[in-house]
Design a protein around this motif. Structure first.
Motif, PDB file in Angstrom:
ATOM      1  N   PRO A 246      11.522   2.841  24.033  1.00 14.38           N
ATOM      2  CA  PRO A 246      12.689   2.567  23.460  1.00 14.38           C
ATOM      3  C   PRO A 246      12.609   1.447  22.185  1.00 14.38           C
ATOM      4  CG  PRO A 246      12.969   2.561  25.635  1.00 14.38           C
ATOM      5  CD  PRO A 246      11.446   2.848  25.349  1.00 14.38           C
ATOM      6  N   ALA A 247      12.983   1.753  21.066  1.00 17.91           N
ATOM      7  CA  ALA A 247      12.973   0.807  19.815  1.00 17.91           C
ATOM      8  C   ALA A 247      12.898  -0.772  20.244  1.00 17.91           C
ATOM      9  CB  ALA A 247      13.923   1.134  18.564  1.00 17.91           C
ATOM     10  N   ALA A 248      14.072  -1.038  20.984  1.00 16.12           N
ATOM     11  CA  ALA A 248      14.035  -2.508  21.242  1.00 16.12           C
ATOM     12  C   ALA A 248      13.049  -2.917  22.142  1.00 16.12           C
ATOM     13  CB  ALA A 248      15.552  -2.800  21.929  1.00 16.12           C
ATOM     14  N   GLU A 249      12.504  -2.363  23.143  1.00 12.48           N
ATOM     15  CA  GLU A 249      11.465  -2.711  23.961  1.00 12.48           C
ATOM     16  C   GLU A 249      10.098  -2.817  23.168  1.00 12.48           C
ATOM     17  OE1 GLU A 249       9.076  -0.871  28.009  1.00 12.48           O
ATOM     18  OE2 GLU A 249      11.120   0.167  27.307  1.00 12.48           O
ATOM     19  N   ARG A 250       9.952  -1.887  22.190  1.00  9.12           N
ATOM     20  CA  ARG A 250       8.688  -1.865  21.429  1.00  9.12           C
ATOM     21  C   ARG A 250       8.707  -3.061  20.601  1.00  9.12           C
ATOM     22  NH1 ARG A 250       6.576   2.140  16.722  1.00  9.12           N
ATOM     23  NH2 ARG A 250       4.237   1.972  17.200  1.00  9.12           N
ATOM     24  N   LYS A 251       9.894  -3.327  19.911  1.00 11.81           N
ATOM     25  CA  LYS A 251       9.862  -4.266  19.020  1.00 11.81           C
ATOM     26  C   LYS A 251       9.478  -5.720  19.882  1.00 11.81           C
ATOM     27  CE  LYS A 251      12.887  -2.570  15.225  1.00 11.81           C
ATOM     28  NZ  LYS A 251      14.125  -3.012  14.303  1.00 11.81           N
ATOM     29  N   ALA A 252      10.100  -5.811  20.754  1.00  5.77           N
ATOM     30  CA  ALA A 252       9.763  -7.058  21.650  1.00  5.77           C
ATOM     31  C   ALA A 252       8.356  -7.169  22.118  1.00  5.77           C
ATOM     32  CB  ALA A 252      10.681  -7.036  22.957  1.00  5.77           C
TER      33      ALA A 252
END
Length: 443
Positions: free
Chosen positions: A250-256
């Motif tokens: 998921p985008a948010a998890e990847r960015k974090a």
């Protein structure tokens, strides 16, 4: 594999690099004609000198670096007196066969063999002079087979154990290296783990194992572990693995997860890459990986600024003579491509064709770009120029673009005649490329 892609060094993609025809030479002082690797081994048996195989390719930007900056001068002359040096085109059947046999996953790779074809040591990827010559001279002076290194490590020091693990790492043999270490007595393992070289090598082997298994969860875990250490010039390649493995998160998890890599990579680029005297030879991978990380984190402005900085600095270092440093010249092409500075890129590609007229690469790339942008008539002269110098799968690749251009111009009979001639010349080699050419005729 696309020529513009940053992942030229990825061991798992190395097999995609192998697909054309030979260009093998020798640098022995008394050589009369080019040698294949097998012929060089016969000379080795007669002269009692090792063979140094230089795996390279005409499109390999890292090979350009080595040719311009390292494989020259009195140090290189001395190496050629000690060893029979064979330039093996990784796109040739001979080079392809030996790369697979030796599990040589990087270009360039420098593998030292004894007269029986046993490996005495290797150096993978481009290296600055100050690193390359101590390594190659040590191999030529004290080179041993992997079995010999393992025998020494059984009774030797923790550094000897680290040397074995690093040899497995250079061969991209993760399972084998980890299995060998696991078979050591428990006490030796415990002591060896106090050695920082051993720790890094074990983590790298774990990453190689996860990549081979296509286990993204394991790749993420092991890549993060490796990146937490001081791995120097390997940082962009390991971060590439992490970027790939996190692609489906998921985008948010990847960015974090990736945000923690921003600061160490910035430091690496600013202190070891985009400086007057880079510590790491492969500047391109660092720049492109850094730009991709910025974009993944949603910071397009930072990616653009980095590419602009790399373009400006490369132009300053290169000057007006594009033939003075092919590595820098090709880096600039890639940076312009990545930055989507199309008008500048078109002009620059024509300059590259003029600067390097003796091989097919730049005429082919520019012709292909013209085909891709709907300019088939403009593409044909450049592709014809490339065809005069292309060989092996290169010949098929050029023919594919010429067929596309001719068919776009409704010159189907010419396209068929051209393809038939190239396929006849090719014979049974490179079936995938041949099928692609046949498919283009039917399209």
């Amino acid at each position: 594999m696309p020529q513009t892609h940053r992942r030229m060094k990825n061991p798992l993609l190395a097999s995609l690099l192998l697909a054309m025809l030979p260009s093998v030479g020798v640098h022995a002082a008394d050589a009369k004609a080019p040698l294949t690797i097998d012929e060089a081994l016969k000379v080795s048996a007669e002269q009692h000198r090792p063979v140094l195989v230089d795996f390279q390719a005409v499109w390999c930007y890292s090979c350009y670096y080595m040719a311009s900056h390292v494989l020259n001068g009195p140090e290189w002359d001395a190496v050629q007196r000690k060893a029979i040096v064979v330039e093996a085109d990784a796109d040739s059947p001979d080079g392809q066969t030996w790369m697979k046999k030796l599990n040589a996953s990087f270009l360039p790779s420098y593998v030292v063999l004894d007269e029986h074809g046993n490996e005495l040591g290797r150096i993978s990827a481009e290296q600055p002079r100050e690193k390359f010559y101590p390594k190659v001279n040590a191999i030529l002076a004290t080179g041993n087979t992997l079995d010999g290194l393992k025998q020494k490590a059984l009774k030797g020091s923790d550094d000897d154990i680290a040397s074995v693990l690093e040899a497995y790492q250079a061969r991209s043999e993760g399972n084998e290296g980890l299995d060998w270490f696991a078979a050591l007595p428990t006490a030796r393992q415990q002591n060896a783990r106090k050695n920082s070289r051993t720790v890094v090598a074990l983590d790298q082997l774990t990453l190689i194992k996860a990549l081979a298994a296509k286990d993204n969860t394991a790749v993420i875990a092991s890549a993060q572990k490796v990146l937490a250490q001081d791995i120097g010039c390997q940082r962009p390649y390991v971060l590439d693995n992490l970027l790939d493995a996190t692609d489906k998160l998921p985008a948010a998890e990847r960015k974090a997860l990736l945000a923690t890599q921003r600061k160490p990579l910035d430091t690496y680029v600013s202190t070891q890459v985009l400086v007057a005297k880079p510590a790491c030879a492969d500047q391109r991978s660092a720049v492109l990986t850094s730009a991709e990380l910025d974009e993944t984190l949603g910071d397009q402005a930072a990616a653009t600024a980095l590419l602009d900085r790399a373009i400006t600095q490369t132009r300053q270092r290169l000057g007006s003579n594009l033939a003075s440093d092919r590595n820098l010249a090709d880096n600039l092409r890639i940076y312009l491509t990545r930055a989507k500075r199309t008008a500048e890129l078109d002009d620059y590609q024509r300059k590259l064709i003029a600067a390097y007229p003796d091989d097919y690469v730049y005429a082919y790339r520019y012709g292909r770009s013209l085909v891709d942008t709907g300019k088939p008539a403009d593409a044909l002269p450049y592709l014809a120029q490339a065809a005069n110098k292309a060989y092996g799968a290169n010949r098929l690749a050029v023919a594919l673009q010429r067929v596309k251009a001719l068919k776009a111009l409704h010159r189907d009979d010419e396209a068929k005649k051209l393809a038939d001639g190239v396929l006849e010349t090719n014979g049974p080699w490179f079936p995938k490329q041949a099928e692609a050419l046949k498919a283009a005729l039917k399209a």
